[in-house]
Design a protein around this motif. Structure first.
Motif, PDB file in Angstrom:
ATOM      1  N   VAL A 129       1.173  -0.718   0.027  1.00 54.03           N
ATOM      2  CA  VAL A 129      -0.494  -0.182  -0.040  1.00 54.03           C
ATOM      3  C   VAL A 129       1.112   1.548  -0.141  1.00 54.03           C
ATOM      4  N   LYS A 130       1.943   1.418   1.078  1.00 57.69           N
ATOM      5  CA  LYS A 130       2.816   2.598   1.139  1.00 57.69           C
ATOM      6  C   LYS A 130       1.971   3.747   1.037  1.00 57.69           C
ATOM      7  N   LYS A 131       0.425   3.814   1.848  1.00 57.48           N
ATOM      8  CA  LYS A 131       0.149   5.282   2.052  1.00 57.48           C
ATOM      9  C   LYS A 131      -0.336   5.400   3.378  1.00 57.48           C
ATOM     10  N   GLY A 132      -0.523   6.292   3.366  1.00 57.04           N
ATOM     11  CA  GLY A 132      -1.747   7.287   4.610  1.00 57.04           C
ATOM     12  C   GLY A 132      -2.682   6.519   5.055  1.00 57.04           C
ATOM     13  N   GLY A 133      -3.247   6.128   5.838  1.00 56.24           N
ATOM     14  CA  GLY A 133      -4.316   5.679   6.773  1.00 56.24           C
ATOM     15  C   GLY A 133      -4.817   5.967   8.139  1.00 56.24           C
ATOM     16  N   TYR A 134      -5.483   6.394   7.824  1.00 56.68           N
ATOM     17  CA  TYR A 134      -6.325   5.627   9.841  1.00 56.68           C
ATOM     18  C   TYR A 134      -7.427   4.622  10.380  1.00 56.68           C
ATOM     19  N   VAL A 135      -6.450   4.537  11.596  1.00 56.26           N
ATOM     20  CA  VAL A 135      -8.345   3.509  11.544  1.00 56.26           C
ATOM     21  C   VAL A 135      -9.444   4.591  11.807  1.00 56.26           C
ATOM     22  N   LYS A 136     -10.376   3.351  11.766  1.00 55.76           N
ATOM     23  CA  LYS A 136     -11.866   4.115  12.331  1.00 55.76           C
ATOM     24  C   LYS A 136     -12.095   4.013  13.410  1.00 55.76           C
ATOM     25  N   LYS A 137     -11.574   3.702  14.818  1.00 52.96           N
ATOM     26  CA  LYS A 137     -12.401   4.194  16.001  1.00 52.96           C
ATOM     27  C   LYS A 137     -10.563   3.502  16.138  1.00 52.96           C
ATOM     28  N   ASN A 138     -10.420   3.943  18.190  1.00 55.75           N
ATOM     29  CA  ASN A 138      -9.317   3.320  18.886  1.00 55.75           C
ATOM     30  C   ASN A 138      -9.502   1.476  18.082  1.00 55.75           C
ATOM     31  N   VAL A 139      -8.400   1.516  17.976  1.00 53.08           N
ATOM     32  CA  VAL A 139      -8.331  -0.242  18.215  1.00 53.08           C
ATOM     33  C   VAL A 139      -6.775  -0.807  18.845  1.00 53.08           C
ATOM     34  N   SER A 140      -6.973  -1.965  19.222  1.00 54.37           N
ATOM     35  CA  SER A 140      -5.739  -2.663  19.261  1.00 54.37           C
ATOM     36  C   SER A 140      -4.992  -3.144  18.296  1.00 54.37           C
ATOM     37  N   ALA A 141      -3.706  -3.140  18.218  1.00 55.24           N
ATOM     38  CA  ALA A 141      -3.137  -3.784  17.470  1.00 55.24           C
ATOM     39  C   ALA A 141      -1.454  -4.376  18.101  1.00 55.24           C
ATOM     40  N   TYR A 142      -0.600  -5.171  17.487  1.00 54.61           N
ATOM     41  CA  TYR A 142       0.257  -6.102  17.343  1.00 54.61           C
ATOM     42  C   TYR A 142       1.842  -5.160  16.836  1.00 54.61           C
ATOM     43  N   ASN A 143       2.674  -5.117  18.240  1.00 53.79           N
ATOM     44  CA  ASN A 143       3.301  -4.337  17.621  1.00 53.79           C
ATOM     45  C   ASN A 143       4.938  -5.350  17.679  1.00 53.79           C
ATOM     46  N   LEU A 144       5.354  -5.560  16.425  1.00 52.76           N
ATOM     47  CA  LEU A 144       5.991  -6.810  16.121  1.00 52.76           C
ATOM     48  C   LEU A 144       7.354  -6.519  17.057  1.00 52.76           C
ATOM     49  N   LYS A 145       7.632  -4.672  16.865  1.00 52.90           N
ATOM     50  CA  LYS A 145       9.045  -5.753  17.214  1.00 52.90           C
ATOM     51  C   LYS A 145       9.483  -5.129  19.275  1.00 52.90           C
ATOM     52  N   LEU A 146       8.287  -4.542  19.459  1.00 50.53           N
ATOM     53  CA  LEU A 146       8.223  -5.155  21.545  1.00 50.53           C
ATOM     54  C   LEU A 146       7.610  -6.576  21.819  1.00 50.53           C
ATOM     55  N   GLU A 147       6.667  -6.594  20.390  1.00 52.53           N
ATOM     56  CA  GLU A 147       5.920  -7.855  20.959  1.00 52.53           C
ATOM     57  C   GLU A 147       5.334  -7.458  21.955  1.00 52.53           C
ATOM     58  N   GLU A 148       4.197  -6.373  21.846  1.00 50.92           N
ATOM     59  CA  GLU A 148       3.334  -6.233  22.738  1.00 50.92           C
ATOM     60  C   GLU A 148       1.656  -5.695  21.935  1.00 50.92           C
ATOM     61  N   VAL A 149       0.714  -6.418  22.856  1.00 50.13           N
ATOM     62  CA  VAL A 149      -0.421  -5.235  21.975  1.00 50.13           C
ATOM     63  C   VAL A 149      -0.638  -4.497  22.863  1.00 50.13           C
ATOM     64  N   THR A 150      -0.522  -3.236  21.633  1.00 53.47           N
ATOM     65  CA  THR A 150      -0.654  -1.939  21.722  1.00 53.47           C
ATOM     66  C   THR A 150      -2.225  -1.449  21.496  1.00 53.47           C
ATOM     67  N   GLU A 151      -2.364   0.122  21.385  1.00 58.86           N
ATOM     68  CA  GLU A 151      -3.563   0.433  20.274  1.00 58.86           C
ATOM     69  C   GLU A 151      -3.033   2.094  20.020  1.00 58.86           C
ATOM     70  N   VAL A 152      -3.786   2.142  18.660  1.00 59.11           N
ATOM     71  CA  VAL A 152      -3.957   2.969  17.536  1.00 59.11           C
ATOM     72  C   VAL A 152      -4.756   3.555  18.363  1.00 59.11           C
ATOM     73  N   GLU A 153      -4.619   4.813  17.740  1.00 61.12           N
ATOM     74  CA  GLU A 153      -6.313   5.659  17.863  1.00 61.12           C
ATOM     75  C   GLU A 153      -7.172   6.632  16.774  1.00 61.12           C
ATOM     76  N   LYS A 154      -7.853   6.628  16.746  1.00 63.46           N
ATOM     77  CA  LYS A 154      -8.541   7.195  15.413  1.00 63.46           C
ATOM     78  C   LYS A 154      -8.416   9.032  15.584  1.00 63.46           C
TER      79      LYS A 154
END
Ligand code: ZN
Length: 381
Positions: A27-52
């Protein structure tokens, strides 16, 4: 309802590491999440949150239903169904604010950087005499080879240009992934030609023009202002907090102006580049080595430039501001500094009546100038 609210704020997926599926669509373009959702951080190997309301860099839509997004140097996996490519950041710059102070700008810069940190960087080039930050922003790809540099509100009373410039910064960020200018995507333009903007070169002066010396915190500076003002209305202040005109403080043609003592305008100072505001601009220009510079001032809907060029002709076609060929005048201005270094520049004077211009003039200034920087950048594609 409470159910909706809960849905808006939390999702629990993914709780564990999702399969990293390297196959998928780039894809390689800017995008947004539709609401605050959980995500998985590959480097830190932990669940985190991404913000709307925050622009992320979407790298890949993987075949397993997850997308790979980038935040700084972190890679996160988020479910593709939560991703949207339409900007959903809240609008930040309030242009109905009559004065638009240094503090308003400071707050907005922080919010803009939070929402658009993937394409907008806020830096500080120094501090004013009264310890206000001399901010500059980089919009677009910070590593782009071409650079358009912009200065705004060098002269205190011309502060409406800061409000206009902040709005333009927000417009360009909001439209970065979706808008086009004359057939070219904003993202294509600003990925190749970055804007470096100092939206308020003279924050102490702006504060004096908007509120008077009472808002200057340093007692020595404040008391001195009453002494050097010579009874002039502080609303028409152009200089900095010790009565030196930043646009007379450069070395080329230094001290050729009329004013021989500190005051509200045109005093060059004792030595060139003596002021923090001047030094800050010089340091940024030396650092970013701009291909072209746009100087925004506010007096009479005219434009100054050394010669007729493709740039000046294009700017005329957009603004219809009266051309004035400045020639080799040399009055210690920023233009003189740039001309001496063969850096192409043009000064645009927005607003027909003397500054501070009436708030009713804002709409015309914005309408006339909103596409100026994207069109200048496009020239350097
Ligand atoms: Zn000016």
């Amino acid at each position: 309802t409470t159910t909706t609210k809960a849905e808006e704020t939390t999702t629990v997926q993914p709780t564990t590491k999702p399969d990293v599926d390297t196959t998928g669509k780039n894809v390689k373009k800017g995008g947004y999440v539709k609401k605050n959702v959980s995500a998985y951080n590959l480097k830190l190997e932990e669940v985190t949150e991404v913000e709307k309301g925050v622009r992320y860099y979407v790298y890949k839509e993987c075949n397993n239903g997850y997308s790979l997004i980038k935040v700084g140097n972190q890679e996160l996996l988020v479910e593709t169904k939560y991703i949207t490519y339409k900007c959903n950041a809240k609008k930040i710059v309030n242009t109905s604010d009559k004065k638009y102070s240094y503090s308003d700008m400071k707050v907005d810069l922080k919010k803009l950087e939070k929402a658009y940190g993937s394409i907008l960087k806020v830096d500080i080039a120094g501090k004013s005499l009264d310890k206000r930050n001399l901010y500059y922003v980089t919009l677009g790809n910070a590593k782009a080879k071409k650079t358009v540099y912009v200065e705004t509100s060098v002269h205190a009373r011309e502060y409406m240009n800061t409000k206009f410039m902040m709005k333009v910064i927000e417009d360009y960020c909001r439209g970065y992934d979706t808008k086009k200018y004359k057939g070219k995507k904003y993202s294509t333009i600003f990925n190749n030609v970055k804007l470096v903007i100092m939206p308020m070169v003279n924050p102490d002066g702006v504060t004096i023009s908007q509120y008077g010396p009472k808002k200057i915190r340093n007692a020595k500076l404040r008391e001195n202002l009453y002494k050097i003002a010579g009874g002039v209305d502080f609303k028409i202040w152009k200089a900095n907090a010790r009565g030196i005109d930043i646009n007379r403080n450069y070395a080329e043609g230094f001290d050729r102006g009329d004013a021989k003592i500190p005051g509200h305008k045109q005093y060059a100072g004792k030595t060139p580049i003596s002021e923090p505001e001047t030094k800050a601009q010089v340091s940024v220009v030396e650092k970013v080595k701009p291909d072209v510079v746009i100087c925004y001032h506010q007096a009479g809907e005219v434009m100054y430039h050394l010669n007729h060029t493709k740039l000046s002709n294009m700017l005329y076609s957009m603004t219809h501001y009266t051309h004035i060929i400045s020639g080799q005048t040399h009055y210690g201005t920023f233009s003189d500094y740039l001309d001496a270094r063969n850096i192409l520049n043009c000064t645009l004077e927005t607003g027909l009546t003397p500054a501070p211009v009436k708030n009713s003039m804002y709409k015309k200034i914005y309408k006339t100038n909103k596409d100026v920087l994207v069109s200048v950048a496009k020239m350097y594609l």
